[in-house]
Scaffold this active site. Structure first.
Site, PDB file in Angstrom:
ATOM      1  CG  ASP A 175      -2.162   0.848   1.050  1.00  0.00           C
ATOM      2  OD1 ASP A 175      -2.514   1.114  -0.100  1.00  0.00           O
ATOM      3  OD2 ASP A 175      -2.760   1.217   2.061  1.00  0.00           O
TER       4      ASP A 175
ATOM      5  CB  CYS B  84     -16.552  -5.526 -16.688  1.00  0.00           C
ATOM      6  SG  CYS B  84     -15.682  -5.197 -15.140  1.00  0.00           S
TER       7      CYS B  84
ATOM      8  CB  CYS C 107     -21.761  -5.793 -15.658  1.00  0.00           C
ATOM      9  SG  CYS C 107     -22.091  -5.408 -13.931  1.00  0.00           S
TER      10      CYS C 107
ATOM     11  CB  CYS D 135     -19.378  -0.880  -9.801  1.00  0.00           C
ATOM     12  SG  CYS D 135     -18.658  -0.945 -11.450  1.00  0.00           S
TER      13      CYS D 135
ATOM     14  CB  CYS E 285     -20.740   5.035  -7.473  1.00  0.00           C
ATOM     15  SG  CYS E 285     -19.780   6.312  -6.648  1.00  0.00           S
TER      16      CYS E 285
ATOM     17  CB  CYS F 298     -14.092   8.008  -3.917  1.00  0.00           C
ATOM     18  SG  CYS F 298     -14.130   6.365  -3.178  1.00  0.00           S
TER      19      CYS F 298
ATOM     20  CB  CYS G 264     -17.372   3.673   0.365  1.00  0.00           C
ATOM     21  SG  CYS G 264     -18.773   3.321  -0.711  1.00  0.00           S
TER      22      CYS G 264
ATOM     23  CB  CYS H  17     -18.229   0.317  -6.474  1.00  0.00           C
ATOM     24  SG  CYS H  17     -16.671   0.655  -5.665  1.00  0.00           S
TER      25      CYS H  17
ATOM     26  CB  CYS I   1     -18.859  -6.537  -8.000  1.00  0.00           C
ATOM     27  SG  CYS I   1     -18.004  -7.382  -9.351  1.00  0.00           S
TER      28      CYS I   1
END
Ligand code: B12
Ligand code: SF4
Ligand code: SF4
Length: 370
Positions: free
Chosen positions: A149, A205, A208, A211, A215, A231, A258, A261, A265
């Site tokens: 990260d 995906c 689709c 998401c 949102c 976001c 959050c 999204c 899925c």
């Protein structure tokens, strides 16, 4: 120096406790092999989508964005091993009905080991370091750095090239078998990747758009990028100031991060539940009562979240988001707390609490008139 093969990397990663792993080459910027994402990242920063996350905007002395390529950040880098750890749990989704006085803390921050919170950064870093030791036994010593990260790496880009998954329209890395509840960690190495590095995972995906449609703040741009300044994860974790007023009603009862999204899925519906003793969910953080969170004073909050990713928001940011969540709850019982916070010396908390109290009072007037 021997090259690293994907088969060796995967077997060592699974033994270290990861759910998937792969290896990607690190091409030279401007070479024919350069990654299309370098330009995308530059454009994303130039568009202002990083908001106040200044660490993403750092440049080297020549003016190149440090994160635009691993060769900019670490010129010796030739390959990157990307590992993924599943943190899915059987607990409910943020999109399922919950008590009206409950808030939401993002799933990635639920992790614990026994009765103590565990920080995925530390858990994954330990595993990466043990992996590196095992790989060294095969290859001999090599220059490397492990990151989870916080390194100068756009991890999802290399995860895609390492074959971990595809970039979903929600911008997350999605694996066909594991879904997207995956933490990523990387070992950047000076070793060449073997000629046959992993092939890209196909994009599943299709047509689709769940998401993007779900949102609440329209943060997803549709081209597999997001405006992070919209976001809720950014607004409640990274942003230190007030949450912009027009976005506050859209934040709902989300206090930290959050998951919407990812919760909507379809690929996460069949994702396996993790049985990782270091990443087990803490039940108190699943749909936590807003009143309980508000009653935590700073020492109690520190005790609860010491060693947890929640600390990133700091006590002040956490209470600011909590005030907004209480204001969106339609629960008049929170008025005394909000009125007390409205006089707090922290101006961001005081203003957020005044706004939240007003929502509850206006809600009363509206229902009396309706
Ligand atoms: C800054 C950051 C954020 C920011 C910005 C997120 C964003 N989408 O950019 C905020 C605070 C909003 C955030 C939120 C979250 N984050 Co975050 N975050 C990061 C961090 C530190 C840097 C990401 C970054 O550089 N973003 C800049 C943008 C441009 O990069 P990107 O989305 O990664 O985009 C690349 C790809 O999408 C690709 N791409 C872009 N367009 C296209 C188009 C096509 C066709 C293709 C093929 C590829 C492609 O190229 C882009 C690079 O230019 C990484 C860790 C790291 N060092 O990488 C974690 C990381 C991305 N976050 C992570 C997590 C878990 C989260 C949250 C789920 C936490 C939460 N529950 O609140 C949410 C998810 C929100 C979401 N839908 O993305 C995980 C993601 C794991 C995964 N499975 O993907 C990471 C990898 C941390 C980790 N080590 O596990 N995060
Ligand atoms: S994490 Fe929430 S606010 Fe951010 S893009 Fe996903 S649904 Fe939108
Ligand atoms: S919800 Fe649909 S469009 Fe979004 S990431 Fe999942 S499969 Fe892709």
């Amino acid at each position: 120096m021997p090259a690293l093969s994907p088969q060796l990397v995967e077997s060592v990663a699974l033994a270290a406790g990861f759910s998937a792993a792969g290896i990607a080459a690190v091409p030279e910027p401007g070479s024919p092999e350069d990654l299309e994402e370098r330009a995308r990242f530059n454009a994303w920063i130039d568009a202002g989508h990083a908001g106040a996350m200044d660490y993403l905007k750092r440049r080297d002395p020549s003016g190149s964005l440090v994160r635009s390529s691993l060769r900019v950040a670490l010129p010796w880098a030739r390959s990157v091993i990307v590992c993924a750890a599943n943190y899915n749990s059987a607990a409910p989704r943020s999109t399922e009905p919950a008590a009206p006085d409950a808030g939401w803390i993002a799933r990635y921050a639920w992790s614990s080991r026994g009765d103590r919170p565990s920080d995925y950064h530390k858990v994954l870093l330990r595993r990466l370091e043990s992996m590196r030791d095992r790989l060294t036994a095969h290859t001999g010593p090599f220059e490397s750095r492990c990151f989870v990260d916080t390194g100068p790496v756009v991890e999802r880009v290399y995860a895609r090239y390492a074959g971990i998954g595809w970039t979903g329209k929600n911008t997350c890395i999605l694996n066909e078998r594991l879904g997207s509840w995956l933490f990523l960690g990387v070992i950047v190495t000076a070793l060449e990747a073997a000629a046959a590095v992993a092939s890209l995972a196909p994009d599943r995906c299709g047509s689709c758009t769940r998401c993007i449609d779900a949102c609440p703040t329209h943060a997803l741009t549709g081209d597999r990028q997001m405006d992070a300044t919209l976001c809720i994860s950014y607004l409640t974790i990274e942003n230190r100031g007030p949450i912009p007023e027009e976005l506050r009603p859209l934040v709902g009862r989300q206090v930290f991060g959050c998951d919407i999204c990812q919760d909507v899925c379809p690929w996460n519906r069949r994702a396996p539940i993790a049985a990782d003793p270091e990443l087990a969910p803490r039940s108190a953080l699943v749909n936590p009562a807003l009143g309980w969170l508000a009653a935590l004073d700073e020492p109690a909050w520190e005790r609860w979240f010491n060693g947890s990713p929640v600390r990133r928001a700091k006590f002040s940011g956490f209470r600011r988001s909590l005030a907004i969540a209480m204001g969106n709850s339609q629960q008049r019982k929170f008025l005394p707390t909000l009125r007390a916070w409205a006089g707090d010396p922290d101006p961001v908390l005081a203003e957020s609490a005044r706004w939240a109290a007003q929502q509850l009072e206006d809600g009363d007037t509206n229902s009396a008139n309706g």
